[in-house]
Scaffold this active site. Structure first.
Site, PDB file in Angstrom:
ATOM      1  N   HIS A  57       0.850  -1.200   0.000  1.00 60.92           N
ATOM      2  CA  HIS A  57       0.000   0.000   0.000  1.00 60.92           C
ATOM      3  C   HIS A  57       0.876   1.236   0.000  1.00 60.92           C
ATOM      4  CE1 HIS A  57      -3.989  -1.802   1.677  1.00 60.92           C
ATOM      5  NE2 HIS A  57      -3.441  -2.549   0.742  1.00 60.92           N
TER       6      HIS A  57
ATOM      7  N   TYR B  62      -8.935   5.174   7.944  1.00 58.06           N
ATOM      8  CA  TYR B  62      -9.062   5.500   9.366  1.00 58.06           C
ATOM      9  C   TYR B  62     -10.120   6.591   9.464  1.00 58.06           C
ATOM     10  CZ  TYR B  62      -4.630   3.077  10.383  1.00 58.06           C
ATOM     11  OH  TYR B  62      -3.639   2.131  10.531  1.00 58.06           O
TER      12      TYR B  62
ATOM     13  N   PRO C 291      -3.574  -0.138  18.953  1.00 54.23           N
ATOM     14  CA  PRO C 291      -3.327  -0.573  17.572  1.00 54.23           C
ATOM     15  C   PRO C 291      -3.518   0.512  16.496  1.00 54.23           C
ATOM     16  CG  PRO C 291      -5.377  -1.509  18.400  1.00 54.23           C
ATOM     17  CD  PRO C 291      -4.751  -0.803  19.553  1.00 54.23           C
TER      18      PRO C 291
ATOM     19  N   LYS D 293       1.560  -0.544  15.027  1.00 49.88           N
ATOM     20  CA  LYS D 293       2.992  -0.554  15.337  1.00 49.88           C
ATOM     21  C   LYS D 293       3.503  -1.719  16.185  1.00 49.88           C
ATOM     22  CE  LYS D 293       4.489   3.094  13.337  1.00 49.88           C
ATOM     23  NZ  LYS D 293       4.651   2.620  11.984  1.00 49.88           N
TER      24      LYS D 293
ATOM     25  N   TYR E 171       4.333   6.385  10.052  1.00 50.30           N
ATOM     26  CA  TYR E 171       3.495   5.232   9.700  1.00 50.30           C
ATOM     27  C   TYR E 171       4.289   4.175   8.933  1.00 50.30           C
ATOM     28  CZ  TYR E 171      -0.789   2.716   8.719  1.00 50.30           C
ATOM     29  OH  TYR E 171      -1.766   1.738   8.677  1.00 50.30           O
TER      30      TYR E 171
HETATM   31  P1  FAD Z   1       2.962 -12.012  21.105  1.00 46.45           P
HETATM   32  O1  FAD Z   1       2.545 -12.000  19.680  1.00 46.45           O
HETATM   33  O2  FAD Z   1       1.937 -11.784  22.148  1.00 46.45           O
HETATM   34  O3  FAD Z   1       3.676 -13.399  21.338  1.00 46.45           O
HETATM   35  C1  FAD Z   1       4.018 -13.873  22.629  1.00 46.45           C
HETATM   36  C2  FAD Z   1       4.030 -15.390  22.607  1.00 46.45           C
HETATM   37  O4  FAD Z   1       4.416 -15.852  23.884  1.00 46.45           O
HETATM   38  C3  FAD Z   1       2.653 -15.986  22.330  1.00 46.45           C
HETATM   39  O5  FAD Z   1       2.756 -16.970  21.319  1.00 46.45           O
HETATM   40  C4  FAD Z   1       2.239 -16.568  23.672  1.00 46.45           C
HETATM   41  O6  FAD Z   1       1.400 -17.717  23.527  1.00 46.45           O
HETATM   42  C5  FAD Z   1       3.584 -16.925  24.275  1.00 46.45           C
HETATM   43  N1  FAD Z   1       3.577 -16.994  25.739  1.00 46.45           N
HETATM   44  C6  FAD Z   1       2.880 -16.238  26.606  1.00 46.45           C
HETATM   45  N2  FAD Z   1       3.126 -16.626  27.870  1.00 46.45           N
HETATM   46  C7  FAD Z   1       4.004 -17.645  27.795  1.00 46.45           C
HETATM   47  C8  FAD Z   1       4.635 -18.465  28.755  1.00 46.45           C
HETATM   48  N3  FAD Z   1       4.373 -18.321  30.057  1.00 46.45           N
HETATM   49  N4  FAD Z   1       5.493 -19.406  28.334  1.00 46.45           N
HETATM   50  C9  FAD Z   1       5.747 -19.595  27.011  1.00 46.45           C
HETATM   51  N5  FAD Z   1       5.161 -18.838  26.044  1.00 46.45           N
HETATM   52  C10 FAD Z   1       4.305 -17.874  26.430  1.00 46.45           C
HETATM   53  N6  FAD Z   1       0.794  -4.509  15.434  1.00 46.45           N
HETATM   54  C11 FAD Z   1       1.257  -4.027  14.250  1.00 46.45           C
HETATM   55  O7  FAD Z   1       2.471  -3.838  14.110  1.00 46.45           O
HETATM   56  N7  FAD Z   1       0.436  -3.726  13.203  1.00 46.45           N
HETATM   57  C12 FAD Z   1      -0.908  -3.912  13.290  1.00 46.45           C
HETATM   58  O8  FAD Z   1      -1.622  -3.710  12.308  1.00 46.45           O
HETATM   59  C13 FAD Z   1      -1.446  -4.407  14.541  1.00 46.45           C
HETATM   60  N8  FAD Z   1      -2.757  -4.626  14.685  1.00 46.45           N
HETATM   61  C14 FAD Z   1      -3.205  -5.245  15.815  1.00 46.45           C
HETATM   62  C15 FAD Z   1      -4.547  -5.530  15.887  1.00 46.45           C
HETATM   63  C16 FAD Z   1      -5.025  -6.179  17.009  1.00 46.45           C
HETATM   64  C17 FAD Z   1      -6.499  -6.486  17.071  1.00 46.45           C
HETATM   65  C18 FAD Z   1      -4.138  -6.569  18.070  1.00 46.45           C
HETATM   66  C19 FAD Z   1      -4.657  -7.315  19.282  1.00 46.45           C
HETATM   67  C20 FAD Z   1      -2.806  -6.272  17.994  1.00 46.45           C
HETATM   68  C21 FAD Z   1      -2.316  -5.615  16.873  1.00 46.45           C
HETATM   69  N9  FAD Z   1      -0.973  -5.311  16.758  1.00 46.45           N
HETATM   70  C22 FAD Z   1      -0.524  -4.724  15.603  1.00 46.45           C
HETATM   71  C23 FAD Z   1      -0.039  -5.634  17.840  1.00 46.45           C
HETATM   72  C24 FAD Z   1       0.715  -6.942  17.601  1.00 46.45           C
HETATM   73  O9  FAD Z   1      -0.177  -7.997  17.327  1.00 46.45           O
HETATM   74  C25 FAD Z   1       1.589  -7.279  18.826  1.00 46.45           C
HETATM   75  O10 FAD Z   1       2.323  -6.137  19.190  1.00 46.45           O
HETATM   76  C26 FAD Z   1       2.540  -8.444  18.524  1.00 46.45           C
HETATM   77  O11 FAD Z   1       1.837  -9.668  18.542  1.00 46.45           O
HETATM   78  C27 FAD Z   1       3.695  -8.513  19.535  1.00 46.45           C
HETATM   79  O12 FAD Z   1       4.490  -9.629  19.260  1.00 46.45           O
HETATM   80  P2  FAD Z   1       5.251 -10.385  20.429  1.00 46.45           P
HETATM   81  O13 FAD Z   1       5.977 -11.505  19.771  1.00 46.45           O
HETATM   82  O14 FAD Z   1       5.991  -9.412  21.255  1.00 46.45           O
HETATM   83  O15 FAD Z   1       4.106 -10.947  21.386  1.00 46.45           O
HETATM   84  C1  PHB Z   2      -5.359  -4.615  10.731  1.00 45.51           C
HETATM   85  O1  PHB Z   2      -5.445  -4.809   9.505  1.00 45.51           O
HETATM   86  O2  PHB Z   2      -5.627  -5.502  11.552  1.00 45.51           O
HETATM   87  C2  PHB Z   2      -4.961  -3.291  11.244  1.00 45.51           C
HETATM   88  C3  PHB Z   2      -4.593  -2.298  10.347  1.00 45.51           C
HETATM   89  C4  PHB Z   2      -4.210  -1.055  10.817  1.00 45.51           C
HETATM   90  C5  PHB Z   2      -4.206  -0.812  12.173  1.00 45.51           C
HETATM   91  C6  PHB Z   2      -4.548  -1.810  13.068  1.00 45.51           C
HETATM   92  C7  PHB Z   2      -4.933  -3.059  12.605  1.00 45.51           C
HETATM   93  O3  PHB Z   2      -3.850   0.419  12.629  1.00 45.51           O
END
Ligand code: FAD
Ligand code: PHB
Length: 395
Positions: free
Chosen positions: A76, A205, A297, A301, A389
């Site tokens: 995009h 948005y 979200p 980021k 962004y």
């Molecule tokens: P997580 O993805 O949470 O991974 C952590 C892992 O650790 C999981 O697999 C979990 O099961 C495991 N775990 C937990 N506890 C334990 C334990 N005790 N022992 C062993 N394993 C464990 N970010 C973006 O950049 N762009 C977006 O568009 C965006 N949109 C989002 C939309 C939504 C609806 C949500 C909820 C989040 C969004 N995010 C977005 C945020 C993004 O999903 C998170 O920041 C990202 O998943 C962080 O990655 P992580 O690996 O740090 O943590």
């Molecule tokens: C998504 O596609 O899930 C999404 C896109 C943009 C955002 C957050 C989530 O800012």
């Protein structure tokens, strides 16, 4: 009997942070074991982020796991900010000297990383329960956990706490050693995945007096949509018909554009939080991703910040294993926190500009509109949004 293992880096969590770190270390010949609480199918299908910054795309490509992302991801070059029923395009590519974002689901990134790791013969322990961290402030920490009811211990040089906001790594640090900075928001997002082609080829948005709405996508056949809701709402309060009604109202424009409906295949509510701990390190435990910080979200980021952390961590660990120098490891937290706070600000700013908080009055509303007009009308202000962004360069 306890099964004992030795590795160089024990990585807790097979989310984006843990899996990218494992990949970056493997490419440099550093051995790691990834320990994950859930099963493989669960982590490969958990629907979360969708937007990859240019810097994340470049990192995944350089790590040799960008093949499917390059084939299936949607590049995009712009996005829309909508207010007063009118859409304004922010031309990301033009404003940032050729940079863009890629829409590619987080679970697809996770699938690609798991496949690459297992193909290389490296270990991911799924369904690990009762994960405990021992001696993280000593030279040889250990991780203890159970798999299939059997006790296992992994001894390691370093622990990477990549286990998300609700994990066990951050709580393993004595509370007095950490400072916590936090903001919760008086609203949440209700998200749906709908089996219908996106109604526009870019993200929208939308600021609306009924609350924020977002049009996003996962593929040419799947639309991802969000509406701002009350943080205490349950899914029962949001039957599909109500979700579509709000989406139509909040995303509608005065030019006859129509939002496409389709079968809802997923529906969930996400709380909104800003959260940072400082420092992101204690002894030989290094926190990365959501374990150390969370953003609402709205700026897309969280995943990108997790990727930026582990890039810094991988470089510091590689330097330690090559030269024994600790300078980069010592600087890990400070290096990451500079980017973390920039992104915290951007995510808070986007959230504040676009959502309607319960106590907001007409004054707040007019301030938001003034800001939105400025961001879309001034080249300097749109450039600022665009460069944040698409993502600032990694250090
Ligand atoms: P997580 O993805 O949470 O991974 C952590 C892992 O650790 C999981 O697999 C979990 O099961 C495991 N775990 C937990 N506890 C334990 C334990 N005790 N022992 C062993 N394993 C464990 N970010 C973006 O950049 N762009 C977006 O568009 C965006 N949109 C989002 C939309 C939504 C609806 C949500 C909820 C989040 C969004 N995010 C977005 C945020 C993004 O999903 C998170 O920041 C990202 O998943 C962080 O990655 P992580 O690996 O740090 O943590
Ligand atoms: C998504 O596609 O899930 C999404 C896109 C943009 C955002 C957050 C989530 O800012």
């Amino acid at each position: 009997m306890t099964r004992e293992q030795r590795t160089q880096v024990a990585i807790i969590g097979a989310g984006p942070a843990g899996l990218i770190l494992a990949r970056l270390l493997a490419l440099e010949g550093i051995h790691s074991i990834v320990i994950e609480r859930r099963d493989r199918a669960y982590v490969e299908h958990r629907l979360r982020a969708g937007v990859l910054e240019q810097t994340t795309v470049d990192l995944l490509r350089a790590a040799g796991v960008g093949g499917r992302m390059d084939r299936e991801g949607l590049v995009h070059e712009g996005l829309y900010l909508q207010f007063d029923g009118v859409r304004h395009r922010i031309d990301l590519r033009e404003l940032t000297g050729g940079r863009a974002i890629t829409v590619y689901g987080q679970h697809e990134v996770v699938k690609d990383l798991i496949a690459a790791r297992l193909a290389a013969g490296d270990e991911i322990v799924f369904e690990a329960s009762d994960v405990r961290l021992c001696d993280v402030d000593a030279d040889l920490p250990a991780i203890r956990f159970k798999v299939d009811g059997k006790e296992r211990t992994v001894h390691c040089d370093f622990v990477a706490g990549c286990d998300g906001f609700h994990g066990v790594c951050r709580p393993a640090i004595p509370p007095g050693a950490l400072h916590t900075y936090e903001r919760t928001y008086p609203f949440a997002w209700l998200g749906i995945l709908a089996q219908t082609p996106p109604s526009l080829d870019e993200l929208i948005y939308a600021h609306h007096e009924r609350g924020f709405a977002l049009h996003s996508m996962r593929s040419p056949q799947l639309t991802r949509l969000y509406v701002q809701c009350d943080p205490d709402d349950s899914l029962d309060a949001w039957p599909d018909a109500r979700v579509w009604e709000e989406l139509h109202l909040r995303l509608s424009t005065r030019d006859g554009w129509q939002l496409r409906e389709g079968p809802v295949v997923e529906k969930s509510i996400t709380q909104m939080r800003s959260f940072v701990v400082e420092p992101m390190q204690y002894g030989r435990l290094f926190l990365a991703g959501d374990a150390a910080h969370v953003v609402p979200p709205t700026g897309a980021k969280g995943l990108n910040l997790a990727a930026a952390d582990v890039k810094v961590l991988a470089e510091a660990l590689v330097d330690w294993y090559r030269s024994g120098r600790t300078a980069l490891l010592d600087a890990y937290s400070a290096t990451c926190l500079r980017r973390v706070w920039r992104v915290e600000h951007f995510s808070w700013w986007m959230t504040t500009m676009l959502h309607r908080a319960p106590g907001d009055d007409a004054f707040d509303h007019r301030l938001q509109l003034a800001q939105l007009r400025y961001v879309t009308g001034s080249r300097a202000a749109s450039t600022s949004l665009a460069e944040n962004y698409v993502g600032l360069e990694h250090v």
